[in-house]
Design a protein around this motif. Sequence first.
Motif, PDB file in Angstrom:
ATOM      1  N   ALA A 153       0.844  -1.200   0.000  1.00 13.76           N
ATOM      2  CA  ALA A 153       0.000   0.000   0.000  1.00 13.76           C
ATOM      3  C   ALA A 153       0.881   1.253   0.000  1.00 13.76           C
ATOM      4  CB  ALA A 153      -0.933  -0.002   1.202  1.00 13.76           C
ATOM      5  N   GLY A 154       2.017   1.170   0.702  1.00  9.05           N
ATOM      6  CA  GLY A 154       2.964   2.286   0.709  1.00  9.05           C
ATOM      7  C   GLY A 154       3.521   2.544  -0.679  1.00  9.05           C
ATOM      8  N   LYS A 155       3.814   1.464  -1.422  1.00  8.24           N
ATOM      9  CA  LYS A 155       4.316   1.605  -2.793  1.00  8.24           C
ATOM     10  C   LYS A 155       3.294   2.311  -3.673  1.00  8.24           C
ATOM     11  CE  LYS A 155       7.532  -2.259  -2.894  1.00  8.24           C
ATOM     12  NZ  LYS A 155       7.882  -3.530  -3.527  1.00  8.24           N
ATOM     13  N   HIS A 156       2.019   1.956  -3.531  1.00 11.58           N
ATOM     14  CA  HIS A 156       0.963   2.593  -4.326  1.00 11.58           C
ATOM     15  C   HIS A 156       0.834   4.071  -3.973  1.00 11.58           C
ATOM     16  CE1 HIS A 156      -0.498  -0.905  -6.446  1.00 11.58           C
ATOM     17  NE2 HIS A 156      -0.480  -1.590  -5.299  1.00 11.58           N
ATOM     18  N   LEU A 157       0.947   4.372  -2.691  1.00 15.94           N
ATOM     19  CA  LEU A 157       0.851   5.764  -2.252  1.00 15.94           C
ATOM     20  C   LEU A 157       1.986   6.594  -2.842  1.00 15.94           C
ATOM     21  CD1 LEU A 157      -0.917   7.522  -0.431  1.00 15.94           C
ATOM     22  CD2 LEU A 157       0.583   6.930   1.462  1.00 15.94           C
ATOM     23  N   VAL A 158       3.196   6.044  -2.810  1.00 15.38           N
ATOM     24  CA  VAL A 158       4.348   6.751  -3.385  1.00 15.38           C
ATOM     25  C   VAL A 158       4.160   6.926  -4.892  1.00 15.38           C
ATOM     26  CG1 VAL A 158       6.835   6.671  -3.798  1.00 15.38           C
ATOM     27  CG2 VAL A 158       5.922   5.962  -1.578  1.00 15.38           C
TER      28      VAL A 158
END
Length: 79
Positions: free
Chosen positions: A30-35
């Motif tokens: 989810a962090g990767k998608h946010l970035v």
Amino acid sequence: MSTHDFELHGDHVELNLLLKLVGLCDSGGAGKHLVASGAVRVDGTVELRKTCKIRAGQHVCIGAEEIRVLADPRELARR
């Protein structure tokens, strides 16, 4: 604005994992998608590298949320 202090243990933490560790997302993925969405700024600049190495002294912002990355006091004592 809400500020989160993150005490860094070691040399760096990957950006996507930092977002997870401070509770701004549920997983590293989810962090990767946010970035990737362009919503994350590191030291005032939009950061699109999902696993960018974040070091002590840097600031990460997402909307009204700010993360201050602090050096581990035990690490400072060793220097």
